[in-house]
Enzyme design. Structure first.
Site, mmCIF file in Angstrom:
data_model
loop_
_atom_site.group_PDB
_atom_site.id
_atom_site.type_symbol
_atom_site.label_atom_id
_atom_site.label_comp_id
_atom_site.label_asym_id
_atom_site.label_seq_id
_atom_site.Cartn_x
_atom_site.Cartn_y
_atom_site.Cartn_z
ATOM 1 N N ASP A 17 6.664 -0.892 -0.678
ATOM 2 C CA ASP A 17 7.299 -1.444 -1.876
ATOM 3 C C ASP A 17 8.810 -1.263 -1.739
ATOM 4 O OD1 ASP A 17 7.877 1.196 -2.379
ATOM 5 O OD2 ASP A 17 7.126 1.186 -4.431
ATOM 6 N N LYS B 246 1.128 -5.523 -0.169
ATOM 7 C CA LYS B 246 1.411 -4.211 -0.748
ATOM 8 C C LYS B 246 0.272 -3.795 -1.677
ATOM 9 C CE LYS B 246 3.349 -3.243 -4.462
ATOM 10 N NZ LYS B 246 4.148 -3.213 -5.667
#
Ligand code: SF4
Length: 215
Positions: free
Chosen positions: A136, A118
């Site tokens: 996320d 991420k």
């Protein structure tokens, strides 16, 4: 137009020009801010990074930092002890393994302390303008509620599915729009369903319709 793009269009109407809420002014600050934002809000990260970057303005100064001092700068955010350790290790690894230059690609970035997929996707998309979708908690929740990805998908599967669902040139913007939609409208607890234009597309709304409309 496919269903996922139609949904994205609606979300982008609600959050046009969505962008990151983290404060940073260069690649080093961006990368550190994103590492620190894991399981912490952007607002809480912004409160600590001003002083942190004033004292440790690049990987060279951060690599030599005393962990206790860095902890003091970070102690209002979650997991600050491990984050202090990670960012110092990150700075040393950038110097030792990449000649002091923060890498420009996901594969190299994820070899560094504190950086997962991420974080790496946010860095390449934000700084290097390489299309990417960072998944996320908000992106994952929204895309599952809206049935763009399957409930059972893990983060990597979710990322791949979203990359297939949206045109490449829209990936980075989609990431920002989905985050803001998840943060302020489609919240984890008590989402603002009553005013949401996506009720008819939403699994959560279908399941909880009676109680939402009763409130
Ligand atoms: S209807 Fe509610 S749960 Fe569904 S997308 Fe909208 S805000 Fe999220």
């Amino acid at each position: 137009m496919n269903r996922s793009v139609r949904i994205l269009n609606e979300i982008e109407k609600l959050y046009p020009n969505a962008e990151t809420e983290l404060n940073f002014s260069n690649l080093y600050e961006l990368t550190i801010a994103v590492i620190l934002s894991a399981q912490s809000t952007d607002i809480s990260v912004n409160k600590v990074t001003g002083d942190l970057f004033a004292k440790y303005s690049d990987v060279e100064t951060l690599a030599k930092a005393d962990v206790k001092d860095v902890e003091k700068h970070l102690n209002t955010i979650g997991l600050y002890r491990s984050k202090a350790k990670n960012i110092i290790a990150f700075a040393n690894q950038v110097i030792d393994n990449f000649d002091g230059k923060i890498p420009d690609n996901v594969e190299d970035l994820i070899t560094l302390s504190g950086i997962g997929r991420k974080t790496a996707n946010v860095v390449v998309s934000e700084h290097f303008k390489i299309p990417a979708i960072a998944v996320d908690t908000h992106v994952e929740r929204v895309s599952k509620r809206l049935k763009i990805v399957r409930e059972s998908y893990n983060v990597v599967e979710t990322e791949k599915r979203l990359m297939r669902a949206f045109p490449k040139e829209r990936w980075s913007q989609a990431h920002h729009s989905l985050i803001l939609f998840g943060r302020y409208t489609c919240k984890a607890i008590k989402p603002n369903c009553k005013t949401c234009p996506l009720q008819s597309e939403c699994k959560y709304f279908t399941k909880h319709k009676a109680e939402i409309l009763k409130d």
